[in-house]
Motif scaffolding. Structure first.
Motif, PDB file in Angstrom:
ATOM      1  N   THR A 135       0.828  -1.132   0.121  1.00  0.00           N
ATOM      2  CA  THR A 135       0.010   0.097   0.113  1.00  0.00           C
ATOM      3  C   THR A 135       1.062   1.213   0.008  1.00  0.00           C
ATOM      4  O   THR A 135       0.590   2.237  -0.509  1.00  0.00           O
ATOM      5  CB  THR A 135      -0.782  -0.099   1.187  1.00  0.00           C
ATOM      6  N   ALA A 136       2.186   1.462   0.662  1.00  0.00           N
ATOM      7  CA  ALA A 136       2.915   2.234   0.523  1.00  0.00           C
ATOM      8  C   ALA A 136       3.612   2.592  -0.757  1.00  0.00           C
ATOM      9  O   ALA A 136       3.611   3.989  -1.351  1.00  0.00           O
ATOM     10  CB  ALA A 136       4.020   2.114   1.521  1.00  0.00           C
ATOM     11  N   ALA A 137       3.914   1.608  -1.449  1.00  0.00           N
ATOM     12  CA  ALA A 137       4.485   1.528  -2.787  1.00  0.00           C
ATOM     13  C   ALA A 137       3.115   2.271  -3.864  1.00  0.00           C
ATOM     14  O   ALA A 137       3.554   3.050  -4.589  1.00  0.00           O
ATOM     15  CB  ALA A 137       4.975   0.180  -3.185  1.00  0.00           C
ATOM     16  N   ALA A 138       2.187   1.689  -3.577  1.00  0.00           N
ATOM     17  CA  ALA A 138       0.923   2.071  -4.391  1.00  0.00           C
ATOM     18  C   ALA A 138       0.737   3.510  -4.015  1.00  0.00           C
ATOM     19  O   ALA A 138       0.444   4.296  -5.256  1.00  0.00           O
ATOM     20  CB  ALA A 138      -0.344   1.078  -4.220  1.00  0.00           C
ATOM     21  N   ALA A 139       0.533   3.977  -3.077  1.00  0.00           N
ATOM     22  CA  ALA A 139       0.154   5.444  -2.672  1.00  0.00           C
ATOM     23  C   ALA A 139       1.346   6.337  -3.020  1.00  0.00           C
ATOM     24  O   ALA A 139       0.787   7.336  -3.744  1.00  0.00           O
ATOM     25  CB  ALA A 139       0.203   5.565  -1.244  1.00  0.00           C
ATOM     26  N   ALA A 140       2.589   5.942  -3.147  1.00  0.00           N
ATOM     27  CA  ALA A 140       3.721   6.799  -3.628  1.00  0.00           C
ATOM     28  C   ALA A 140       3.567   6.901  -5.179  1.00  0.00           C
ATOM     29  O   ALA A 140       3.622   7.933  -5.498  1.00  0.00           O
ATOM     30  CB  ALA A 140       5.059   6.313  -3.212  1.00  0.00           C
ATOM     31  N   TRP A 141       3.335   5.949  -5.829  1.00  0.00           N
ATOM     32  CA  TRP A 141       3.458   5.888  -7.350  1.00  0.00           C
ATOM     33  C   TRP A 141       2.024   6.348  -7.987  1.00  0.00           C
ATOM     34  O   TRP A 141       2.113   7.282  -8.973  1.00  0.00           O
ATOM     35  CB  TRP A 141       3.522   4.315  -7.918  1.00  0.00           C
ATOM     36  N   LEU A 142       0.859   6.202  -7.125  1.00  0.00           N
ATOM     37  CA  LEU A 142      -0.431   6.736  -7.764  1.00  0.00           C
ATOM     38  C   LEU A 142      -0.277   8.127  -7.343  1.00  0.00           C
ATOM     39  O   LEU A 142      -0.923   9.160  -8.287  1.00  0.00           O
ATOM     40  CB  LEU A 142      -1.336   6.080  -6.811  1.00  0.00           C
ATOM     41  N   THR A 143       0.253   8.793  -6.348  1.00  0.00           N
ATOM     42  CA  THR A 143       0.424  10.071  -6.021  1.00  0.00           C
ATOM     43  C   THR A 143       1.557  10.833  -7.097  1.00  0.00           C
ATOM     44  O   THR A 143       0.865  11.885  -7.587  1.00  0.00           O
ATOM     45  CB  THR A 143       1.089  10.474  -4.630  1.00  0.00           C
ATOM     46  N   LEU A 144       2.391  10.114  -7.397  1.00  0.00           N
ATOM     47  CA  LEU A 144       3.303  10.610  -8.486  1.00  0.00           C
ATOM     48  C   LEU A 144       2.822  10.762  -9.901  1.00  0.00           C
ATOM     49  O   LEU A 144       2.582  11.623 -10.693  1.00  0.00           O
ATOM     50  CB  LEU A 144       4.379   9.851  -8.647  1.00  0.00           C
ATOM     51  N   LEU A 145       1.734   9.673 -10.149  1.00  0.00           N
ATOM     52  CA  LEU A 145       1.004   9.828 -11.286  1.00  0.00           C
ATOM     53  C   LEU A 145      -0.101  10.828 -11.372  1.00  0.00           C
ATOM     54  O   LEU A 145      -0.135  11.491 -12.360  1.00  0.00           O
ATOM     55  CB  LEU A 145       0.188   8.338 -11.527  1.00  0.00           C
ATOM     56  N   LEU A 146      -0.687  11.002 -10.236  1.00  0.00           N
ATOM     57  CA  LEU A 146      -1.653  12.163 -10.125  1.00  0.00           C
ATOM     58  C   LEU A 146      -0.946  13.544 -10.349  1.00  0.00           C
ATOM     59  O   LEU A 146      -1.339  14.291 -11.196  1.00  0.00           O
ATOM     60  CB  LEU A 146      -2.189  12.311  -8.747  1.00  0.00           C
ATOM     61  N   LEU A 147       0.341  13.949 -10.055  1.00  0.00           N
ATOM     62  CA  LEU A 147       1.005  15.046 -10.110  1.00  0.00           C
ATOM     63  C   LEU A 147       1.492  15.125 -11.355  1.00  0.00           C
ATOM     64  O   LEU A 147       1.425  16.402 -12.014  1.00  0.00           O
ATOM     65  CB  LEU A 147       2.353  15.160  -9.089  1.00  0.00           C
ATOM     66  N   TRP A 148       1.880  14.112 -12.213  1.00  0.00           N
ATOM     67  CA  TRP A 148       2.492  14.197 -13.533  1.00  0.00           C
ATOM     68  C   TRP A 148       1.068  14.468 -14.344  1.00  0.00           C
ATOM     69  O   TRP A 148       1.341  15.263 -15.337  1.00  0.00           O
ATOM     70  CB  TRP A 148       2.803  12.656 -13.781  1.00  0.00           C
ATOM     71  N   LEU A 149      -0.023  14.135 -14.097  1.00  0.00           N
ATOM     72  CA  LEU A 149      -1.220  14.314 -14.851  1.00  0.00           C
ATOM     73  C   LEU A 149      -1.428  16.101 -14.468  1.00  0.00           C
ATOM     74  O   LEU A 149      -2.209  16.523 -15.468  1.00  0.00           O
ATOM     75  CB  LEU A 149      -2.509  13.316 -14.403  1.00  0.00           C
ATOM     76  N   VAL A 150      -1.368  16.478 -13.280  1.00  0.00           N
ATOM     77  CA  VAL A 150      -1.929  17.799 -12.989  1.00  0.00           C
ATOM     78  C   VAL A 150      -0.839  18.825 -13.490  1.00  0.00           C
ATOM     79  O   VAL A 150      -1.024  19.665 -14.171  1.00  0.00           O
ATOM     80  CB  VAL A 150      -2.079  17.976 -11.516  1.00  0.00           C
ATOM     81  N   ASP A 151       0.512  18.595 -13.469  1.00  0.00           N
ATOM     82  CA  ASP A 151       1.339  19.750 -13.575  1.00  0.00           C
ATOM     83  C   ASP A 151       2.604  18.887 -14.251  1.00  0.00           C
ATOM     84  O   ASP A 151       3.609  19.948 -14.200  1.00  0.00           O
ATOM     85  CB  ASP A 151       1.539  20.548 -12.445  1.00  0.00           C
ATOM     86  N   GLY A 152       2.689  17.897 -14.739  1.00  0.00           N
ATOM     87  CA  GLY A 152       3.877  17.374 -15.465  1.00  0.00           C
ATOM     88  C   GLY A 152       3.454  17.109 -16.757  1.00  0.00           C
ATOM     89  O   GLY A 152       2.871  17.968 -17.524  1.00  0.00           O
ATOM     90  N   GLY A 153       4.262  16.133 -17.477  1.00  0.00           N
ATOM     91  CA  GLY A 153       4.115  15.888 -18.792  1.00  0.00           C
ATOM     92  C   GLY A 153       2.726  15.507 -19.180  1.00  0.00           C
ATOM     93  O   GLY A 153       2.588  15.487 -20.418  1.00  0.00           O
ATOM     94  N   GLY A 154       1.971  15.049 -18.188  1.00  0.00           N
ATOM     95  CA  GLY A 154       0.715  14.579 -18.404  1.00  0.00           C
ATOM     96  C   GLY A 154      -0.174  15.642 -19.099  1.00  0.00           C
ATOM     97  O   GLY A 154      -1.248  15.366 -19.827  1.00  0.00           O
ATOM     98  N   ARG A 155       0.057  16.862 -18.812  1.00  0.00           N
ATOM     99  CA  ARG A 155      -0.788  17.966 -19.509  1.00  0.00           C
ATOM    100  C   ARG A 155      -0.366  18.119 -21.024  1.00  0.00           C
ATOM    101  O   ARG A 155      -1.334  18.576 -21.665  1.00  0.00           O
ATOM    102  CB  ARG A 155      -0.138  19.253 -18.585  1.00  0.00           C
ATOM    103  N   ARG A 156       0.515  17.559 -21.646  1.00  0.00           N
ATOM    104  CA  ARG A 156       0.931  17.599 -22.935  1.00  0.00           C
ATOM    105  C   ARG A 156       0.426  16.567 -23.609  1.00  0.00           C
ATOM    106  O   ARG A 156       0.717  16.478 -24.869  1.00  0.00           O
ATOM    107  CB  ARG A 156       2.302  18.060 -23.158  1.00  0.00           C
ATOM    108  N   LEU A 157      -0.327  15.500 -23.066  1.00  0.00           N
ATOM    109  CA  LEU A 157      -0.546  14.385 -23.884  1.00  0.00           C
ATOM    110  C   LEU A 157      -1.922  14.805 -24.670  1.00  0.00           C
ATOM    111  O   LEU A 157      -2.507  15.555 -24.392  1.00  0.00           O
ATOM    112  CB  LEU A 157      -1.210  13.159 -22.661  1.00  0.00           C
ATOM    113  N   ALA A 158      -2.051  13.783 -25.728  1.00  0.00           N
ATOM    114  CA  ALA A 158      -3.061  14.129 -26.572  1.00  0.00           C
ATOM    115  C   ALA A 158      -4.395  13.558 -25.613  1.00  0.00           C
ATOM    116  O   ALA A 158      -4.313  12.905 -24.634  1.00  0.00           O
ATOM    117  CB  ALA A 158      -3.088  13.233 -27.597  1.00  0.00           C
ATOM    118  N   PRO A 159      -5.790  14.135 -25.932  1.00  0.00           N
ATOM    119  CA  PRO A 159      -6.622  13.683 -24.851  1.00  0.00           C
ATOM    120  C   PRO A 159      -6.897  12.203 -24.921  1.00  0.00           C
ATOM    121  O   PRO A 159      -7.355  11.653 -23.691  1.00  0.00           O
ATOM    122  CB  PRO A 159      -8.080  14.176 -25.871  1.00  0.00           C
ATOM    123  N   ALA A 160      -7.045  11.395 -25.839  1.00  0.00           N
ATOM    124  CA  ALA A 160      -7.212  10.106 -25.756  1.00  0.00           C
ATOM    125  C   ALA A 160      -6.044   9.424 -25.053  1.00  0.00           C
ATOM    126  O   ALA A 160      -6.351   8.638 -23.949  1.00  0.00           O
ATOM    127  CB  ALA A 160      -6.975   9.278 -27.276  1.00  0.00           C
TER     128      ALA A 160
END
Length: 521
Positions: free
Chosen positions: A148-173
């Motif tokens: 659960t610690a590993a999952a929480a850390a990586w999912l939080t990192l994924l969320l941050l990437w989506l919000v203000d990282g490279g995820g913002r530059r992704l195509a809509p799909a």
């Protein structure tokens, strides 16, 4: 004419040249090694016995058990069912996946810290996370908490990437696919341990506190709703099986547990750790109070690491503690998934302290390094204590098995104290360390665990076993009694054995929390 290139002598320049994934890999591997080292020494204990016995069942038997008990750990048990067939059932093999999971958590912590603070922040956070007592404990325990610690850390990192990282530059799909990955990860992790779902509260607060766009909030809300919908069957089973944690209502309240046990293990770690956390949060708090602004570091540059770590550390655990006031359902291990956040805030506090003590870059680096080493030194005794032979809830099952191996002979019978709490019964010594009981007859066994709808064996009383002829032809019995927390030896079954003609030979073997009594007739 040759051109001489002057080396970059600026403080920290070599460190800044290291790639983030290199730092993550180094500290991830270091954490795996540290957690796995000496992990075989502490005796397995009640929760780990539940893991082992559940994982050893045939899949059909396991699913049947989960419909009656431990549904919240079902996905982990299924994973361990496959793992032990590859790696075996030793204490080291059982605990190794947790060590790997902690390594993954530490790697993600370095990436979260480094995304805003650079290589120095990543290194300090990596060191703190590697030695943090809650993570080093979870990394040597055959339970789902390290995952659960590993999952929480990586999912939080994924969320941050989506919000203000490279995820913002992704195509809509592609962006929709990334949000789907986030939702699936949250749901799967919550099936590892149901309380993990409270991390959604922290993630929602991060998005609100950082003034995320409406489209981002909408995407997250859809994911959160989907996660909660998929968790309804598990939540229903957990409610029906709530009696299995009813013992928590009888656990005495000890306020000191809440300030040091959750993430820091001992008071001498907790006091400086909380001071560093306060130091990390003070600038953001002061900015909010004096200027009515968002915490420093937000805005155009992205989501503040302090905001992320603070909401992650306090909100899920706070919600569980509030619910616990109404209905006892919480113990400190349940907050393991927030341990990476504690590491982030402690590391941030060390960086702030380094800047306060320093002044110029070189002094700042030296002060930061010194404070980090002091924290490591404070955690070192806790690490050593965690790897003692009786570190897991005072369990001495390995010692019991060794004593039986040295003294019992083929054809001897063994009777276990069945009056202790199910997770503390000496019978589990035979199930977790069976080598010491080879050739010894378990005369009171009624239903073995793999045929039960409960995770452990069911046993007869001594008179009931005698009525079924279980003691016929038995000349020697080893009675294994459990000592309670006050050190008072139990006498369960002893009088019944004496009524069958057995008498104590005067030979007893005392282990850490048990007494093995020899009787003959």
């Amino acid at each position: 004419m040759a051109v001489l290139v002057e080396p970059d002598l600026r403080v920290g320049a070599p460190l800044r040249a290291v790639r983030p994934w290199t730092i993550a890999g180094i500290f991830g591997l270091l954490a795996i090694v540290l957690c796995a080292a000496a992990s075989w020494i502490p005796s397995l204990w009640g929760d780990e016995a539940a893991t082992l016995l559940s994982a050893k069942r045939p899949v059909g038997s396991l699913i049947g058990m989960l419909l009656h008990v431990d549904a919240v750990h079902g996905l982990y048990y299924l994973f361990m069912h496959g793992w032990i067939r590859l790696a075996g059932e030793s204490a080291f093999a059982l605990r190794l996946p947790s060590a790997v999971a902690v390594g993954a958590a530490v790697a993600a912590v370095t990436l979260i810290a480094g995304r805003r603070g650079g290589a120095r922040a990543a290194v300090v956070a990596g060191i703190v996370a590697t030695v943090l007592p809650r993570l080093t404990y979870a990394g040597e325990e055959a339970r789902s908490y390290a995952f659960t610690a590993a999952a929480a850390a990586w999912l939080t990192l994924l969320l941050l990437w989506l919000v203000d990282g490279g995820g913002r530059r992704l195509a809509p799909a592609a962006r929709r696919l990334a949000w789907l990955l986030y939702a699936v990860g949250m749901a799967a992790s919550s099936y590892l341990f149901l309380y993990f779902a409270t991390l959604l509260i922290a993630h929602g607060a991060v998005l609100l506190g950082s003034r995320a766009s409406r489209s981002t909030l909408r995407a997250w809300a859809v994911c959160a709703a989907g996660v909660m919908l998929t968790l309804m069957p598990l939540a229903a089973l957990a409610y029906l099986e709530r009696s299995q944690i009813s013992y928590l209502s009888a656990t005495p309240d000890d306020p000191s547990i809440w300030y040091y046990f959750l993430w820091f293990g001992m008071p001498w770690v907790a006091i400086p750790a909380w001071a560093l956390i306060a130091l990390a949060l003070w600038p953001a708090w002061r900015a909010w109070r004096t200027r009515g602004m968002r915490p420093s570091g937000t805005g155009p540059r992205g989501v503040s690491t302090r905001l992320v770590a603070a909401t992650w550390l306090f909100l899920p655990t706070g919600v569980m503690l509030v619910v616990n006031l109404v209905y006892p359902m919480y113990t400190g291990r349940y907050s393991t998934f927030a341990a990476p956040a504690a590491a982030l805030l402690v590391a941030e506090g060390i960086l702030v302290l380094g800047r306060l003590i320093g002044g110029d870059p070189r002094r700042t680096v030296a002060a930061t390094a010194g404070a980090t080493l002091v924290f490591v030194a404070l955690c070192a005794p806790v690490y050593v204590l965690q790897r003692g032979p009786y570190a897991k809830n005072d369990s001495d099952w390995a010692e019991i098995s060794a004593a039986m191996h040295a003294n019992a002979g083929p054809g001897d019978a063994v009777v276990f104290d069945e009056s202790a709490r199910p997770s503390q019964r000496p019978r589990l010594a035979m199930r977790t360390y069976p080598d010491g009981f080879r050739g010894v007859r378990d005369v009171t066994l009624r239903v073995p665990y793999y045929r039960n709808d409960w995770w452990s064996d069911r046993a007869y009383s001594v008179p009931a076993a005698a009525q079924r002829g279980r003691f016929d032809g038995v000349e020697r019995v080893w009675m294994i009694e459990y000592d309670d927390e006050e050190g008072v030896q139990d006498t369960w079954g002893l009088a019944d054995l004496q009524a069958l003609g057995f008498f104590e030979t005067g030979r007893t073997i005392t282990t850490h929390r048990s007494v093995i009594i020899e009787l003959t007739r």
